[in-house]
Design a protein around this motif. Structure first.
Motif, PDB file in Angstrom:
ATOM      1  N   MET A 199      42.115 -16.810 -86.852  1.00 44.47           N
ATOM      2  CA  MET A 199      42.546 -17.092 -85.523  1.00 44.47           C
ATOM      3  C   MET A 199      41.824 -15.942 -84.735  1.00 44.47           C
ATOM      4  O   MET A 199      41.757 -14.779 -84.966  1.00 44.47           O
ATOM      5  CB  MET A 199      44.111 -16.625 -85.642  1.00 44.47           C
ATOM      6  CG  MET A 199      44.552 -16.562 -84.303  1.00 44.47           C
ATOM      7  SD  MET A 199      46.317 -15.900 -83.628  1.00 44.47           S
ATOM      8  CE  MET A 199      47.139 -16.387 -85.392  1.00 44.47           C
ATOM      9  N   PRO A 200      41.337 -16.555 -83.530  1.00 46.57           N
ATOM     10  CA  PRO A 200      40.778 -15.324 -82.648  1.00 46.57           C
ATOM     11  C   PRO A 200      41.706 -14.601 -82.069  1.00 46.57           C
ATOM     12  O   PRO A 200      42.962 -14.878 -81.961  1.00 46.57           O
ATOM     13  CB  PRO A 200      40.196 -16.295 -81.367  1.00 46.57           C
ATOM     14  CG  PRO A 200      40.427 -17.820 -81.815  1.00 46.57           C
ATOM     15  CD  PRO A 200      41.390 -17.760 -82.934  1.00 46.57           C
ATOM     16  N   HIS A 201      41.443 -13.400 -81.612  1.00 46.39           N
ATOM     17  CA  HIS A 201      42.325 -12.320 -81.059  1.00 46.39           C
ATOM     18  C   HIS A 201      41.610 -11.666 -79.729  1.00 46.39           C
ATOM     19  O   HIS A 201      40.643 -11.447 -79.796  1.00 46.39           O
ATOM     20  CB  HIS A 201      42.741 -11.249 -82.352  1.00 46.39           C
ATOM     21  CG  HIS A 201      43.682 -10.732 -82.165  1.00 46.39           C
ATOM     22  ND1 HIS A 201      45.260 -11.201 -82.496  1.00 46.39           N
ATOM     23  CD2 HIS A 201      44.091  -9.326 -81.053  1.00 46.39           C
ATOM     24  CE1 HIS A 201      46.002 -10.442 -81.995  1.00 46.39           C
ATOM     25  NE2 HIS A 201      45.647  -9.254 -81.279  1.00 46.39           N
ATOM     26  N   ALA A 202      42.617 -11.466 -79.095  1.00 45.31           N
ATOM     27  CA  ALA A 202      42.351 -10.637 -77.798  1.00 45.31           C
ATOM     28  C   ALA A 202      43.254  -9.671 -77.447  1.00 45.31           C
ATOM     29  O   ALA A 202      44.264  -9.729 -77.739  1.00 45.31           O
ATOM     30  CB  ALA A 202      42.183 -11.747 -76.502  1.00 45.31           C
ATOM     31  N   ALA A 203      42.792  -8.584 -76.751  1.00 44.38           N
ATOM     32  CA  ALA A 203      43.588  -7.425 -76.192  1.00 44.38           C
ATOM     33  C   ALA A 203      43.632  -7.477 -74.668  1.00 44.38           C
ATOM     34  O   ALA A 203      42.337  -7.554 -74.266  1.00 44.38           O
ATOM     35  CB  ALA A 203      43.348  -6.186 -76.729  1.00 44.38           C
TER      36      ALA A 203
END
Length: 66
Positions: A1-5
């Motif tokens: 799963m792609p992840h961002a902050a």
């Protein structure tokens, strides 16, 4: 799963155009299956206190290491 902050100065639920845009970005990415972490910095930015800078540094260190 792609992840961002997302790191925002102050509360993400502040009722301004910029924060509304940021909330929509977070909601949209989550709807697409992204994992999104939101980190709220001290509201003193863009003129942060020393404590706010220390906390921000810690937040960015945690993002880099995680």
């Amino acid at each position: 799963m792609p992840h961002a902050a997302f790191v925002v100065p102050g509360r993400l639920h502040t009722r301004t155009g910029g924060y509304i845009y940021d909330r929509r970005m977070v909601d949209g990415l989550r709807a697409l299956g992204w994992g999104v972490d939101v980190f709220e910095l001290d509201g003193s930015f863009p003129n942060p206190t020393t404590d706010a800078l220390d906390r921000a540094s810690s937040v960015f260190d945690d993002i880099r290491s995680g």
